[in-house]
Design a protein around this motif. Structure first.
Motif, PDB file in Angstrom:
ATOM      1  N   ALA A   1      -7.345   2.956  11.357  1.00 13.74           N
ATOM      2  CA  ALA A   1      -7.328   2.026  10.224  1.00 13.74           C
ATOM      3  C   ALA A   1      -8.368   0.930  10.381  1.00 13.74           C
ATOM      4  O   ALA A   1      -8.865   0.386   9.389  1.00 13.74           O
ATOM      5  CB  ALA A   1      -5.934   1.414  10.087  1.00 13.74           C
TER       6      ALA A   1
ATOM      7  N   ALA B   1      -0.033   5.813   5.301  1.00 14.87           N
ATOM      8  CA  ALA B   1      -0.407   4.614   6.059  1.00 14.87           C
ATOM      9  C   ALA B   1       0.817   3.996   6.716  1.00 14.87           C
ATOM     10  O   ALA B   1       0.882   2.781   6.919  1.00 14.87           O
ATOM     11  CB  ALA B   1      -1.094   3.603   5.144  1.00 14.87           C
TER      12      ALA B   1
ATOM     13  N   VAL C   1      -8.335  -4.208  -2.384  1.00 15.33           N
ATOM     14  CA  VAL C   1      -6.946  -4.555  -2.106  1.00 15.33           C
ATOM     15  C   VAL C   1      -6.782  -6.056  -1.965  1.00 15.33           C
ATOM     16  O   VAL C   1      -5.837  -6.645  -2.458  1.00 15.33           O
ATOM     17  CB  VAL C   1      -6.465  -3.841  -0.824  1.00 15.33           C
ATOM     18  CG1 VAL C   1      -5.159  -4.432  -0.354  1.00 15.33           C
ATOM     19  CG2 VAL C   1      -6.307  -2.353  -1.079  1.00 15.33           C
TER      20      VAL C   1
ATOM     21  N   MET D   1       0.827  -1.195   0.000  1.00 15.81           N
ATOM     22  CA  MET D   1       0.000   0.000   0.000  1.00 15.81           C
ATOM     23  C   MET D   1       0.866   1.251   0.000  1.00 15.81           C
ATOM     24  O   MET D   1       0.588   2.217  -0.720  1.00 15.81           O
ATOM     25  CB  MET D   1      -0.936   0.006   1.208  1.00 15.81           C
ATOM     26  CG  MET D   1      -1.929   1.154   1.190  1.00 15.81           C
ATOM     27  SD  MET D   1      -3.258   0.956   2.372  1.00 15.81           S
ATOM     28  CE  MET D   1      -2.328   0.951   3.889  1.00 15.81           C
TER      29      MET D   1
ATOM     30  N   HIS E   1     -10.361  -4.518   7.241  1.00 17.97           N
ATOM     31  CA  HIS E   1      -9.828  -4.598   5.888  1.00 17.97           C
ATOM     32  C   HIS E   1     -10.665  -5.477   4.988  1.00 17.97           C
ATOM     33  O   HIS E   1     -10.297  -5.743   3.861  1.00 17.97           O
ATOM     34  CB  HIS E   1      -8.384  -5.110   5.924  1.00 17.97           C
ATOM     35  CG  HIS E   1      -7.500  -4.229   6.749  1.00 17.97           C
ATOM     36  ND1 HIS E   1      -7.412  -2.877   6.549  1.00 17.97           N
ATOM     37  CD2 HIS E   1      -6.688  -4.502   7.798  1.00 17.97           C
ATOM     38  CE1 HIS E   1      -6.555  -2.348   7.417  1.00 17.97           C
ATOM     39  NE2 HIS E   1      -6.118  -3.310   8.183  1.00 17.97           N
TER      40      HIS E   1
ATOM     41  N   TRP F   1      -4.099   6.147  10.230  1.00 11.69           N
ATOM     42  CA  TRP F   1      -3.711   6.633   8.908  1.00 11.69           C
ATOM     43  C   TRP F   1      -4.120   8.092   8.753  1.00 11.69           C
ATOM     44  O   TRP F   1      -5.034   8.582   9.417  1.00 11.69           O
ATOM     45  CB  TRP F   1      -4.381   5.798   7.808  1.00 11.69           C
ATOM     46  CG  TRP F   1      -3.957   4.355   7.812  1.00 11.69           C
ATOM     47  CD1 TRP F   1      -2.896   3.801   8.461  1.00 11.69           C
ATOM     48  CD2 TRP F   1      -4.608   3.275   7.145  1.00 11.69           C
ATOM     49  NE1 TRP F   1      -2.837   2.453   8.247  1.00 11.69           N
ATOM     50  CE2 TRP F   1      -3.877   2.094   7.430  1.00 11.69           C
ATOM     51  CE3 TRP F   1      -5.731   3.183   6.325  1.00 11.69           C
ATOM     52  CZ2 TRP F   1      -4.236   0.859   6.926  1.00 11.69           C
ATOM     53  CZ3 TRP F   1      -6.083   1.950   5.815  1.00 11.69           C
ATOM     54  CH2 TRP F   1      -5.340   0.797   6.113  1.00 11.69           C
TER      55      TRP F   1
ATOM     56  N   VAL G   1      -5.118   5.586  -3.544  1.00 11.26           N
ATOM     57  CA  VAL G   1      -5.476   4.558  -2.565  1.00 11.26           C
ATOM     58  C   VAL G   1      -6.608   5.123  -1.719  1.00 11.26           C
ATOM     59  O   VAL G   1      -6.430   6.105  -1.003  1.00 11.26           O
ATOM     60  CB  VAL G   1      -4.285   4.166  -1.690  1.00 11.26           C
ATOM     61  CG1 VAL G   1      -4.714   3.135  -0.642  1.00 11.26           C
ATOM     62  CG2 VAL G   1      -3.157   3.608  -2.545  1.00 11.26           C
TER      63      VAL G   1
ATOM     64  N   ALA H   1     -10.137   4.369   0.885  1.00 12.82           N
ATOM     65  CA  ALA H   1     -10.695   3.455   1.880  1.00 12.82           C
ATOM     66  C   ALA H   1     -12.164   3.780   2.073  1.00 12.82           C
ATOM     67  O   ALA H   1     -12.546   4.956   2.125  1.00 12.82           O
ATOM     68  CB  ALA H   1      -9.952   3.581   3.206  1.00 12.82           C
TER      69      ALA H   1
ATOM     70  N   VAL I   1      -6.524   7.851   1.173  1.00 12.39           N
ATOM     71  CA  VAL I   1      -5.447   7.571   2.121  1.00 12.39           C
ATOM     72  C   VAL I   1      -4.175   8.253   1.634  1.00 12.39           C
ATOM     73  O   VAL I   1      -3.697   7.986   0.533  1.00 12.39           O
ATOM     74  CB  VAL I   1      -5.218   6.057   2.273  1.00 12.39           C
ATOM     75  CG1 VAL I   1      -4.119   5.798   3.302  1.00 12.39           C
ATOM     76  CG2 VAL I   1      -6.509   5.361   2.690  1.00 12.39           C
TER      77      VAL I   1
ATOM     78  N   ARG J   1     -12.203  -0.230   5.146  1.00 15.88           N
ATOM     79  CA  ARG J   1     -11.681  -1.287   4.286  1.00 15.88           C
ATOM     80  C   ARG J   1     -11.099  -0.612   3.047  1.00 15.88           C
ATOM     81  O   ARG J   1     -11.614   0.396   2.560  1.00 15.88           O
ATOM     82  CB  ARG J   1     -12.769  -2.278   3.902  1.00 15.88           C
ATOM     83  CG  ARG J   1     -13.962  -1.677   3.197  1.00 15.88           C
ATOM     84  CD  ARG J   1     -14.969  -2.744   2.845  1.00 15.88           C
ATOM     85  NE  ARG J   1     -16.167  -2.159   2.229  1.00 15.88           N
ATOM     86  CZ  ARG J   1     -17.219  -2.866   1.853  1.00 15.88           C
ATOM     87  NH1 ARG J   1     -17.225  -4.173   2.032  1.00 15.88           N
ATOM     88  NH2 ARG J   1     -18.262  -2.275   1.310  1.00 15.88           N
ATOM     89  N   LEU J   2     -10.040  -1.164   2.533  1.00 17.34           N
ATOM     90  CA  LEU J   2      -9.264  -0.495   1.498  1.00 17.34           C
ATOM     91  C   LEU J   2      -9.738  -0.801   0.090  1.00 17.34           C
ATOM     92  O   LEU J   2     -10.191  -1.903  -0.210  1.00 17.34           O
ATOM     93  CB  LEU J   2      -7.795  -0.903   1.607  1.00 17.34           C
ATOM     94  CG  LEU J   2      -7.015  -0.249   2.736  1.00 17.34           C
ATOM     95  CD1 LEU J   2      -5.659  -0.886   2.851  1.00 17.34           C
ATOM     96  CD2 LEU J   2      -6.883   1.244   2.477  1.00 17.34           C
TER      97      LEU J   2
END
Length: 525
Positions: A63, A44, A78, A5, A95, A50, A15, A17, A41, A67-68
């Motif tokens: 974090a 991180a 991700v 990431m 995540h 983050w 990126v 989230a 983001v 979820r990414l």
């Protein structure tokens, strides 16, 4: 995953989230969001917190609340890029999709449900043990060492920085001891931890005082850290206690984070607890309790943010006498103009009334400049009962009344009678008095009060603003009465329509202060 990431971020990739849960901010530089919001983001490097951006706002966020997604426009997760399925621990860390529906849970094989419940129970127990270690480090590594250095810290400073952290530590140790008793080490999914939350529910209210004080603690620490001696001292405390490499303000943030995380953990636990489980109804009840605790804490924080506006309003009222509003009150509940008769005078007077918790302030409008208010007294609401008055001849005042109610002194024969212009307005006032008493009772229950430090800060801000303007702040008009039947709106005259947080602009320019004061959040249903 973290390395990949950071490579994507440093390489210029977008990126993003997606928020899994609401994040209610309790400190400066935190980023607030609601479930479903998309956060860009930006950093991180820290696995727990983050740095991100929503529109023009930037700040820190946990974090575990997101979820990414990489390259949001492609909707590529991700985990898909990594080519791996999310593990239960990743679900707990936010995540992966941490919000399965109840039907999804029921359709899962019993073995999978039990495993998920066991994972969540284990996660709760693990975080509680780590949290106790953090509290111990704060109390023994920082607080006790600071108390020894009377040349660097006085009692007021220690109270502001650490609040009631020792009370929280003692409470939390008792709570964890009971959790350990209910924890089934052989078959964690059979553990019954819901009753522990219910048994200790009153104890969690001590977090309210700590959270309300946290902003002041950050301000005081920021001021002290400008002196290199304090930086060296706090770092030495951390090294002697062998704490992890986090600054003192990070440690002091953990209780705020913890109380906000309980509803999230209990909600996850409830999803993977079948209704036949002996712990189901207790977990459901515990979730409701902890949501109420965090909601009330957030409401108290909002009230503290309004105290400067209240202090500034008081400064704008001419001929003020007696104690400051903030000595006893922290919330404007309702306001409006009514006719008023007070024994033994018995003659009707028109006044503008401001109902706060514990007291109601009476003001008179200037005869020429109707936007100027003069202080004319106050009524201690703790000493009065509110009594409805029927239309017709009133025996106490021997006058004909309509849309009236009374305030009767509990300790004497003193009576005030108030006459509203319309029945609807009278009902709103009665509802306002009910909400005022309810607020006072809730504050007494959790020990909510404005600290002397917060009062001083509010007074200093008002003096600074008044000095910058070069004259006394004068409001362009008192706020229209808030409508308790429809929170979020204000009453306006018959010739104008109701509008939500917006008012027709008068010829005379409004000051930003008065607008902000008049738009204090009205009481809820």
């Amino acid at each position: 995953m973290m390395m990949r990431m950071m490579m994507l971020i440093s390489g210029g990739s977008i990126v993003s989230a997606e928020a899994v849960w609401d994040h209610v901010t309790m400190a400066d530089r935190e980023l607030a969001f609601k479930a479903g919001d998309v956060i860009k983001v930006l950093d991180a490097s820290n696995k727990d917190w983050w740095w991100g951006q929503i529109d023009d706002e930037e700040g820190w966020f946990p974090a575990s609340f997101v979820r990414l997604w990489v390259n949001q426009e492609e909707n590529t997760a991700v985990e898909t890029v990594e080519g791996a399925s999310p593990s239960p621990s990743e679900v707990q860390n936010g995540h992966a999709d941490a919000s399965p529906s109840s039907s999804d849970c029921l359709c899962q094989p019993a073995q999978d449900r039990d495993q998920m419940r066991a994972n969540i129970i284990n996660e709760i127990m693990s975080t509680e043990r780590h949290y106790i270690k953090h509290l111990k480090d704060i109390c023994e590594g920082y607080f006790r060492q600071c108390k020894k250095r009377r040349d660097m810290f006085n009692d007021d400073q220690l109270r502001v920085i650490f609040g009631n952290i020792e009370d929280i530590y003692r409470f939390q140790m008792g709570f964890v001891r009971d959790l350990e008793k209910q924890y089934n080490t052989e078959e964690p999914h059979l553990s019954e931890i819901g009753p522990c939350f219910l048994e200790h529910q009153d104890g969690f209210w001590i977090y309210s005082e700590y959270c309300n004080n946290h902003v002041d603690a950050c301000m005081e620490l920021s001021r002290l850290m400008k002196d290199g001696r304090y930086q060296q001292f706090f770092e030495a405390c951390r090294l002697v206690q062998q704490m992890i490499d986090i600054a003192i303000d990070g440690f002091l943030l953990t209780p705020v984070q913890k109380i906000c995380k309980y509803p999230l953990q209990l909600a996850e636990l409830l999803k993977y607890t079948v209704q036949e489980h002996s712990d189901y109804r207790y977990v459901a009840a515990a979730l409701a309790v902890m949501r109420n605790v965090t909601q009330q804490i957030n409401e108290r924080k909002r009230r503290l943010e309004n105290i400067e506006k209240i202090a500034q309003w008081q400064a704008s009222v001419l001929d003020w006498e007696g104690d400051d509003i903030l000595d006893r009150s922290s919330e404007l509940v309702y306001t409006g103009e009514m006719s008023w008769i007070y024994q033994p005078y018995g003659r009707s007077q028109t006044r503008v009334f401001f109902l706060f918790d514990h007291q109601m302030v009476l003001c008179k409008k200037d005869l020429i400049r109707r936007d100027i208010l003069y202080y004319k007294g106050r009524i201690n609401m703790d000493r009065y009962n509110v009594v409805d008055a029927a239309d017709g001849r009133d025996d106490d005042f021997n006058v004909s009344v309509k849309n009236a109610f009374k305030l009767s002194n509990k300790d004497s024969d003193e009576i005030h009678i108030f006459l509203a212009k319309k029945l609807e307005e009278k009902l709103r006032w009665l509802r306002g008095f009910h909400e005022e008493r309810k607020m006072v009772q809730e504050d007494e229950k959790i020990g909510f009060e404005i600290s002397e430090y917060q009062k001083r800060q509010a007074a200093m801000t008002v003096r600074r603003m008044t000095k910058q303007k070069g004259h006394r702040s004068v409001p362009p008009g008192y706020p229209p009465p808030m409508d308790p039947m429809n929170p979020g709106q204000y009453l306006v005259g018959d010739s104008m329509e109701q509008s939500e947080f917006e008012f027709p602009e008068p010829e005379r320019c409004k000051s930003p202060f008065w607008q902000s004061f008049s738009r204090l959040t009205p009481f809820r249903k």
